[in-house]
Design a protein around this motif. Sequence first.
Motif, PDB file in Angstrom:
ATOM      1  N   GLY A   1       0.813  -1.211   0.000  1.00 33.79           N
ATOM      2  CA  GLY A   1       0.000   0.000   0.000  1.00 33.79           C
ATOM      3  C   GLY A   1       0.845   1.258   0.000  1.00 33.79           C
ATOM      4  N   ASP A   2       0.243   2.334   0.532  1.00 32.32           N
ATOM      5  CA  ASP A   2       0.896   3.647   0.561  1.00 32.32           C
ATOM      6  C   ASP A   2       0.926   4.174   1.979  1.00 32.32           C
TER       7      ASP A   2
ATOM      8  N   ASP B   1      -4.432   1.463   1.313  1.00 31.95           N
ATOM      9  CA  ASP B   1      -4.357   0.969  -0.059  1.00 31.95           C
ATOM     10  C   ASP B   1      -4.835   2.062  -1.007  1.00 31.95           C
ATOM     11  N   ASN B   2      -4.162   2.221  -2.130  1.00 34.04           N
ATOM     12  CA  ASN B   2      -4.612   3.139  -3.181  1.00 34.04           C
ATOM     13  C   ASN B   2      -4.883   4.547  -2.659  1.00 34.04           C
TER      14      ASN B   2
ATOM     15  N   TYR C   1     -10.547   1.650   5.291  1.00 36.10           N
ATOM     16  CA  TYR C   1      -9.450   1.658   4.326  1.00 36.10           C
ATOM     17  C   TYR C   1      -8.113   2.055   4.942  1.00 36.10           C
TER      18      TYR C   1
ATOM     19  N   ASP D   1      -4.299   7.383  -3.845  1.00 35.42           N
ATOM     20  CA  ASP D   1      -4.832   8.339  -4.806  1.00 35.42           C
ATOM     21  C   ASP D   1      -6.351   8.265  -4.911  1.00 35.42           C
ATOM     22  N   ILE D   2      -6.928   7.100  -4.543  1.00 36.29           N
ATOM     23  CA  ILE D   2      -8.379   6.932  -4.629  1.00 36.29           C
ATOM     24  C   ILE D   2      -9.075   7.444  -3.369  1.00 36.29           C
TER      25      ILE D   2
END
Length: 258
Positions: free
Chosen positions: A165-166, A204-205, A188, A207-208
């Motif tokens: 992930g980030d 996770d993700n 999330y 940018d979303i």
Amino acid sequence: MGHDVKDGVSVRKLIGVVRQEIAMDIFLSLYDNMDIYGRIHGMPKKERKERIENLLEALDLQDKRDAKIETLSGGLMRRAQIARSFMHRPEILFLDEPTTGLDPRARRSVWDFIKDAASQGTTVILTTHYMEEADYLCDRIGIMDHGRIIALGTPDELKNGMGGGDIVELTVEGDPLELSAEVSKLEYVKKASAAEGIIKMQVDNADIILSDLTQYVIERGRKIRGISVIRNVSIRKPSLEDVFLSLTGKRMVPKKET
């Protein structure tokens, strides 16, 4: 390599060592130190001269060849020790915090030199407090805490062990501790922590979910005493320092040179 470590003579022919303490004759020049080291290892004169010139150039020490070791700065002494340790082309090289005290340009030069030596077959074993150094140089890393190895693997294996992930870091105005506990409840968000005005989250993700995440922090921050505004937002991939913090609960602080 088939030798008992008690057989000191045979073992020393195979290894090189760079300790934190200066282990060179401080009253001799750099060139003479390297030449004597080559003689000790039975290198012919022509080979010694060629090897010295190559090492001085590789570690940008040509202009210090005739300087006495006692006149060199701490960083130059460190590079001089590394150069000398490579004189006899050791099959295994032990480096104890090899770039402590070096400026960024010199550190990068030493990194590239070590990496090149490893690519040519030298096994390099090093200790370091610099996470980026371990990440750049090492094929396999052991993380130690209180004298025990608590994790072992490639850099990617260790970082992926955090779940991938980030990493999202929000710099907020006010005490973020209570807000980080609220954020950690979001589906999330894998984990969240707070320190020194920063909320750090693994997601996770990024940018979303970033828009929803920042909106949530703003809304909850208004209801929590002490939080008023987000000053900065950053997104990055997990680093070895994140792994170290996750495993030990404390930040790695490089030792200061004495």
